[in-house]
Scaffold this active site. Sequence first.
Site, PDB file in Angstrom:
ATOM      1  CB  SER A  28      -0.832   0.148   1.409  1.00 59.34           C
ATOM      2  OG  SER A  28      -0.121  -0.259   2.471  1.00 59.34           O
TER       3      SER A  28
ATOM      4  CG  ASN B 111       7.800  -4.203   0.783  1.00 60.92           C
ATOM      5  OD1 ASN B 111       9.032  -3.621   0.675  1.00 60.92           O
ATOM      6  ND2 ASN B 111       6.755  -3.577   0.918  1.00 60.92           N
TER       7      ASN B 111
ATOM      8  CE1 TYR C   5      13.640  -2.176   9.297  1.00 57.37           C
ATOM      9  CE2 TYR C   5      16.012  -1.439   9.153  1.00 57.37           C
ATOM     10  CZ  TYR C   5      14.629  -1.814   8.572  1.00 57.37           C
ATOM     11  OH  TYR C   5      14.494  -1.374   7.243  1.00 57.37           O
TER      12      TYR C   5
END
Length: 236
Positions: free
Chosen positions: A10, A79, A144
């Site tokens: 999106s 992704n 991360y």
Amino acid sequence: MKKVFITGASRGIGNAIAKSLLEENYTVIGTATTSEGVEQLIEEGILGYKLELDDLERINTSWEKIPNEHLDIDILINNAGFTRDNLILRMSEDEWSDVMNVHLNAIFRITKRLLKPMLKKRWGRIINLSSTSAVLGNKGQANYAAAKAGIEAFSRSLASEVGSRGITVNAVAPGFIKTDMTESNSGVVEEELIKQIPLGRFGESAEIAHLVNFLCSEESSYITGQTIHINGGLYM
Ligand code: NAP
């Protein structure tokens, strides 16, 4: 035409990849976390579905809402992602585990489910989004960076497992790309970051999309188990 399943279609990099594959006439199935995001995807010509990767149990039941024909894919692009930055001493258990869940644990579950049709077809492409943080490390991003390094190792291991079935698995590791994820950097921080990039600018999502588009193609058939860096020279 080949069917692609892409998470986080999106916005940002995922949206650029999805649009570039649509232009090449792939059938694109994309996910968003909100109903508005799903509506936007459908307006863009992408077959949109809601998928939240935070909730690992829900990932397993989400498949029931997606028709089987849309899960019979040829290409998987993992992704979707977010950051929950903090210095280690201040990082909460949730900040650590949310990032591990969305980036690493979710990829394991999604790949396990969507690998099956590729194994049957004896053809497939799996592309996982990593980051330069995996190799450079980054202050405030231990969660991360660790998750992204895990994605790269996961990609290499899977590449070894499924190569004999005509399936390639690669990681793409962007540097700083202009998206909502990097939007929160102040102008001063951005200027400092740009000084470290030999090409002197942040990258565009479309530049990542070109690379991913190539990795989806027949022409990339002898590339597997690689992490391909795309960062303006930030890491070389
Ligand atoms: P972005 O613009 O923030 O877009 C993130 C996408 O992931 C959105 O589609 C979002 O859906 C989805 N998403 C976020 N949290 C999710 C969750 N919990 N469950 C399911 N979907 C979720 O990010 P981006 O910059 O394009 O990043 C895309 C990928 O590239 C990520 O894996 C990121 O780590 C990696 N990356 C980005 C950069 C960079 O500089 N931008 C650098 C290196 C690597 P909604 O729209 O519904 O929220």
